[in-house]
Design an enzyme around this catalytic site. Sequence first.
Site, PDB file in Angstrom:
ATOM      1  N   LYS A 111      -7.040  -9.529  -3.185  1.00 38.10           N
ATOM      2  CA  LYS A 111      -6.246  -8.846  -4.388  1.00 38.10           C
ATOM      3  C   LYS A 111      -5.440 -10.261  -4.976  1.00 38.10           C
ATOM      4  O   LYS A 111      -5.233 -10.276  -6.213  1.00 38.10           O
ATOM      5  CB  LYS A 111      -5.398  -7.900  -4.006  1.00 38.10           C
ATOM      6  CG  LYS A 111      -6.004  -6.718  -3.546  1.00 38.10           C
ATOM      7  CD  LYS A 111      -5.249  -5.355  -3.503  1.00 38.10           C
ATOM      8  CE  LYS A 111      -6.087  -3.995  -3.435  1.00 38.10           C
ATOM      9  NZ  LYS A 111      -6.562  -3.968  -2.287  1.00 38.10           N
TER      10      LYS A 111
HETATM   11  C1  LIG Z   1      -7.892  -3.142  -1.798  1.00 36.01           C
HETATM   12  C2  LIG Z   1      -8.718  -3.443  -0.756  1.00 36.01           C
HETATM   13  C3  LIG Z   1      -9.994  -2.950  -0.492  1.00 36.01           C
HETATM   14  C4  LIG Z   1     -10.494  -1.984  -1.634  1.00 36.01           C
HETATM   15  O1  LIG Z   1     -10.713  -2.344  -3.050  1.00 36.01           O
HETATM   16  P1  LIG Z   1     -11.005  -1.743  -4.037  1.00 36.01           P
HETATM   17  O2  LIG Z   1     -10.961  -2.408  -5.203  1.00 36.01           O
HETATM   18  O3  LIG Z   1      -9.826  -0.740  -4.104  1.00 36.01           O
HETATM   19  O4  LIG Z   1     -12.221  -0.823  -3.840  1.00 36.01           O
HETATM   20  C5  LIG Z   1     -10.795  -3.311   0.367  1.00 36.01           C
HETATM   21  N1  LIG Z   1     -10.200  -4.139   1.354  1.00 36.01           N
HETATM   22  C6  LIG Z   1      -8.853  -4.913   1.337  1.00 36.01           C
HETATM   23  C7  LIG Z   1      -8.439  -5.687   2.436  1.00 36.01           C
HETATM   24  C8  LIG Z   1      -8.202  -4.179   0.356  1.00 36.01           C
HETATM   25  O5  LIG Z   1      -7.072  -5.048  -0.011  1.00 36.01           O
END
Ligand SMILES: *Cc1c(COP(=O)(O)O)cnc(C)c1O
Length: 457
Positions: A111
Amino acid sequence: MNYVSTRDNQKNFTFKDVFLKGLANDGGLFVPKSIKQFKKDELNNLYNLSYNDLAAEIIYPFIGDFMSKDELIFLISKSYSNFRSNDVVQISDLGKLKVLELFHGPTLAFKDIAMQLIGNFYQYHLGRDQKRINIIVATSGDTGAAAIDALKGKSNLNIFVLHPNNKISPVQRKLMTIHDESNVFNIAVEGNFDDCQNLVKAMFNDEKFSKAINMSGVNSINWARIIAQSVYYFYAYFKVGNGKPLTFCVPTGNFGDIYAGYLAKKLGLPVDKLIVATNKNDILHRAISGGDYTQKKVEETNTPSMDIQIASNFERLLYDVKDCNSEITKDVMSKIKNNTYKIDKNDLDKIKKNFTSEMLDENETVEMIKTINNEHKIVVDPHTAVGIGAARKLGLEKNCVVLSTAHPCKFPQTIEDAISKTEELPDSLNYVYNRKEKFELLPNDIEKVKSYVMNSI
Ligand SMILES: *Cc1c(COP(=O)(O)O)cnc(C)c1O
């Protein structure tokens, strides 16, 4: 580029509207009105670019009315200057599979890649327009840390993060609560992640309140996050594709990250299948394998960032499947809300052209971490293990890139369960252990949360 809402495609919006609003007033998600594919020779020209230069080429067509290309290039390099990998991401081998490591940013999850850029977009915008805004976001762990790191100390904005008290790992919590910048506010809610999300939604929907505080959001439906995430699909293809289409396997919650892969495909990147990997909160696996998109109660798992009831960004795919008909999409979304929607065969066939899916439960996830450690002497985080396990279960390991979405040290308990070892933070983050934490504990009560926000700004 013009944008429309998935629930009303008659009105046009600019990127700036889309970025600042997040969600359209009609409840729909913003999508580009039309997308221009890269031609073959245009793709070839992107081949040898650095991550940052590639990012500028992919992102600029989507935001051209917001800033100049030179300004974008400057903000991209600023955003990624503090990553622990020179080229932002890294690709490693795991037997037949390739692993795209996306966790080399400041808060150890993918993210950061979108959020650092968004932080600088906000600063760019607010610096010019001088409007103070309040960003409020709910987190099950990773989003909040990434948002705070990207927005701490930025002028003209505050960031409020609601997390479920005692329901995230201590490392996840510390990455949010150790910051002493005066524009950072952490709220630990006595409730679960759903409660946090509902509180944020209630604040957004209270027009008087959200106008009064000039509220904004950075959750995973924000289009700016999607375009920033598309970049690494291109990067991976140019590094390891060898001219052949790649399959990407993505640990999935809100369908944001994998939708970015779908966008890359729509932009002309040779992508074969996109594998949706879920935990036992498997609404997307049920949907893609058999058309069942009914919501169940969220269950807590050892992959908390994928614990969702409904995958918000899926609406963008449904809009596409319904041939960009916003009236029909609106109708589908109201059926989903009433929990009476089933994907019909024709639509499912369309979805299956691009997507396939698989699920791992908690035990399988722990077993997968153990197996990978035995076979390859590396430790992967539980979310990544779900991705690797899904590709293996489906037998789709050839020409397949699994997205590694977090560093294993963020989930020490599960790693310990799997291989009886503790996974340490990278050296550069050791300071996190000793810093003082700051957060406000509040009941799951909308009035209490609102008055905390009001009194803080
Ligand atoms: C947010 C997240 C996901 C999921 O991603 P999406 O875009 O919501 O599908 C998967 N793994 C980790 C470690 C995350 O932080």
